[in-house]
Enzyme design. Structure first.
Site, short mmCIF file in Angstrom:
data_model
loop_
_atom_site.label_atom_id
_atom_site.label_comp_id
_atom_site.label_asym_id
_atom_site.label_seq_id
_atom_site.Cartn_x
_atom_site.Cartn_y
_atom_site.Cartn_z
N HIS A 136 93.83 26.91 -77.36
CA HIS A 136 94.95 27.84 -76.93
C HIS A 136 94.20 28.86 -76.27
CE1 HIS A 136 98.78 29.98 -77.32
NE2 HIS A 136 97.83 30.85 -77.61
N GLU A 137 93.11 29.57 -77.23
CA GLU A 137 92.36 30.65 -76.89
C GLU A 137 91.60 30.43 -75.54
OE1 GLU A 137 92.76 33.65 -78.31
OE2 GLU A 137 94.60 32.75 -79.18
N HIS A 140 93.94 30.66 -72.59
CA HIS A 140 94.33 32.20 -72.19
C HIS A 140 93.26 32.79 -71.41
CE1 HIS A 140 97.77 33.45 -74.29
NE2 HIS A 140 97.36 33.15 -75.48
N GLU A 197 102.17 32.92 -73.62
CA GLU A 197 101.94 31.82 -74.82
C GLU A 197 102.33 30.53 -74.33
OE1 GLU A 197 100.77 32.44 -77.77
OE2 GLU A 197 100.13 34.23 -76.77
ZN LIG Z 1 98.08 32.73 -77.44
#
Ligand SMILES: [Zn+2]
Length: 272
Positions: A136-137, A140, A197
């Site tokens: 997830h990071e 981003h 997100e």
């Molecule tokens: Zn996030």
């Protein structure tokens, strides 16, 4: 006419410079500070962060963070190459560190500079949970969300300092750190937008699956995040990554797709 034409050329050139298509989402994204300026600044800020914090080396947990990070990086590279985006990561200098800090946080700065805080490990619970957060990071960072969550004014401010490598001015340093979710002493963190997100959840799920981690676990991770947020003020990570039921049901819905994607890379079973 003779006056207008050069103007048109100039404005078109500016548009090309400032917009790049994100290979994961296919969307045009604004990049007011180019990677060539941003990455050296990011790398310098990262080193400064490591100097000012207690980096854990040689433990099982520290080794796990490195192992998961390397696998996620390889997965990103494989995915990008397979989808015709060779060279996208050429300026990345991946690094994975665990810091001794009870804050619930983890982040990836531009160019692949990752930090996990020990405080997030009980919620991650397992290596697969770490892979879900890492995916997830990293997503981003790959999708350039950090820059986009800065206001135009903040970007201008940062643009003036990016390329100077180390940001000495404390105020400007805070702008940078806020945008990338670094540290817990900065004060107010900038949350990512709901769209960002969702993008990071989707891309992250693919990355973890291609890296050999079971994407079914991502929804379980966010359930634990949600349980952890109850009661007192939300921890750092949750103030920038609000957890909700939509996110959890999306992750459950997308997990089979992530498994299909992983199959294309020969991954048919997942690590324990
Ligand atoms: Zn996030």
């Amino acid at each position: 006419m003779q006056i207008r034409k050069p103007l048109l050329i100039i404005s078109t050139a500016l548009l090309i410079v400032s917009c790049a298509t994100n290979p994961f989402t296919g969307k045009k994204t604004m990049a007011l500070v180019p990677n060539s300026q941003l990455f050296p600044t990011s790398f310098a800020q990262y080193n400064e962060f490591l100097n000012e914090n207690k980096v854990i080396k040689g433990t099982k947990d520290a080794e796990m963070i490195t192992r998961v990070g390397q696998r996620i990086a390889v997965a990103a590279e494989r995915w990008l190459n397979a989808n015709g985006h060779q060279g996208y990561l050429k300026d990345y200098k991946w690094e994975y560190n665990l810091v001794d800090d009870k804050t619930v946080n983890a982040w990836c700065m531009p160019g692949g500079k990752i930090v996990f805080y020990t405080g997030i490990l009980p919620i991650a619970k397992s290596e697969t949970g770490v892979a879900a957060i890492m995916g997830h990071e990293v997503a981003h960072a790959l999708a350039n969300h950090g820059q986009q969550r800065m206001s135009a004014g903040m970007l201008q401010q940062l643009g003036a300092v990016a390329g100077n490598v180390a940001i000495k001015d404390e105020e400007k340093r805070n702008v940078f750190n806020q945008a990338y979710g670094v540290g817990s002493t900065v004060g107010v963190m900038l949350p990512f937008s709901r769209n960002h997100e969702t993008e990071a959840d989707q891309i992250g799920l693919y990355l973890m699956a291609v890296a050999g981690y079971n994407p079914d676990e991502a929804a379980e991770l966010w359930k634990r995040m949600k349980a952890n947020s109850g009661g007192q003020a939300p921890p750092e990570f949750l103030s920038t990554h609000p957890s909700n039921d939509t996110r959890i049901s999306n992750l459950i819905k997308w997990a089979p797709r992530a498994k299909e994607e992983a199959k294309k890379f020969g991954i048919t079973s997942f690590r324990d």
